[in-house]
Write a protein that holds these residues in place. Structure first.
Motif: not given
Ligand SMILES: Nc1nc2c(c(=O)[nH]1)N[C@H]1C(S)=C(S)[C@@H](COP(=O)(O)O)O[C@H]1N2
Ligand SMILES: [Mo]
Length: 378
Positions: A54-73
């Motif tokens: 269950h992922m409450p903040e993912g339950l929308t068709l709006n996008p989430l902001p790209l700013a501050n999103w980080e992916i660790e390699l």
């Protein structure tokens, strides 16, 4: 067990109310075939949804902001890297038109042979979409990352965490060779910023692979010599290497099973659907066929007499080898009850089993039996 309040699915603005609800929390929505018919590319309001947490903040068709999103390699690379969402949006983007299909799609067909627990998918856990983003290989080049020669797999982890805090995070391993060749860090779906519900702002997408391998809300990528022992990769989302009898007991190990990686050859009839009787006469039948894109599709066969005879349909070209290929055929039908079958054949002569339950497996993955639709002609 913790009881969760159900999500009001009706309030997921932008999703078509006619999608079937298989689960509310976590959210699982299935697309009836009559809604898939007629769209070369599945619009976002009709696209199925499969969450394991269950992922409450993912339950929308709006996008989430790209700013501050980080992916660790991390893992077997010469230096670890943090990739920023905005950095990705400034790099050159490529696009794949491709099938997105849950490995559980068609599970209820297996259950006809022997009942299977788990989300009771009909055959609507599928769509054909356009994902665009930055090739992972370009990101690695940009950051001068050298991968250790021992690395064989890329482990990808999503941000979603089970709300009981006990279930493991969502993680999958992919073969490194395919990843370096094809994977993108996807930022867009059908030309628009990736909706949160479909894994935005950043999702790992590898065309030709089953849906589960396209990790949503991507947070971490790790280069490894072995596959992840994460629950969703080592226990779930695997099929036995051997053929089992329906109902046969099987204890999964990493050795005796393989992940639900590459899409099996499959085809569907989208039109006509069984709903209404047809008048006698000439009718157009249509549907789609696809595979993992490694070998061209060659033929699409349709039978109106339980496989006694087959008719060759026209297989139309599609935007990419990973997209579904529309097929059409005209047929003259007299009064009667028919079961229409369709079957794809690839350039190596591989085809779909007439009885899909031959590949029965305890979790009901990768159904690719010949699709059958009952119709009545009056
Ligand atoms: N992080 C994360 N990624 C995920 C999942 C998930 O629950 N969490 N579900 C997977 C499964 S099983 C499928 S079939 C697809 C579904 O994609 P969709 O919800 O965009 O249709 O996402 C995959 N990626
Ligand atoms: Mo899935």
């Amino acid at each position: 067990m913790k009881v969760r309040s159900a999500v009001a699915v009706d309030r997921i603005e932008g999703k078509d109310k006619r999608l079937g609800i298989l689960s509310e929390a976590p959210l699982v929505l299935e697309t009836p075939h009559n809604l898939l018919a007629g769209h070369a590319v599945t619009p976002k309001d009709l696209l199925f949804v499969r969450n394991v947490h269950h992922m409450p903040e993912g339950l929308t068709l709006n996008p989430l902001p790209l700013a501050n999103w980080e992916i660790e390699l991390s893992g077997l690379i010469d230096h670890s890297v943090l990739i920023g969402g905005e950095e990705l949006s400034k790099m050159e983007q490529i696009e794949y038109e491709m099938v997105l299909q849950c490995s559980g799609n068609g599970r209820s067909k297996f259950s006809e042979a022997f009942p299977i627990h788990g989300t009771p998918w009909g055959q609507g856990g599928i769509g054909n979409v356009r994902f665009s983003g930055v090739p992972l290989s370009a990101v690695l080049r940009q950051h001068n990352v050298t991968i250790d020669r021992e690395a064989r797999f890329l482990n990808a982890q999503g941000k979603d965490v089970a709300d009981d805090q006990r279930s493991p995070d969502f993680e999958h391993s992919l073969p490194l060779r395919d990843v370096l060749e094809k994977s993108i860090l996807a930022l867009k779906l059908n030309g628009e910023p990736l909706p949160a519900i479909h894994g935005g702002p950043v999702r790992l997408v590898t065309p030709g692979f089953y849906g589960t391998m396209h990790v949503k809300w991507l947070r971490r990528l790790s280069f490894e010599t072995t596959e992840s022992n994460n629950f969703y990769h080592a226990t779930e989302y695997r099929v036995p290497r051997e053929i089992l009898k329906p109902g046969e007991q099987f204890t999964f190990t990493m050795e005796n099973s393989v992940p639900t990686w590459k899409l099996r050859l499959m085809s569907f009839i989208f039109n006509p659907l069984p709903e209404a009787p047809l008048p006698a006469g000439r009718h157009l039948f249509s549907g789609v066929a696809f595979n993992d894109g490694s070998v061209p599709l060659e033929t699409l066969l349709v039978s109106f007499d339980h496989g006694h005879s087959w008719n060759q349909a026209t297989l139309h070209t599609s935007a990419s080898p990973y997209a579904w290929h529309p097929w059409t055929i005209h047929a003259e039908l007299k009064r009667g009850a028919y079961q229409v079958w369709c079957r794809a054949v690839d350039a190596l002569g591989c085809s779909q089993p007439l009885d899909g339950s031959i590949f029965w497996n305890p979790n009901g993955y990768e159904w690719n039996g010949v699709h059958r639709v009952n119709i009545t002609v009056e």
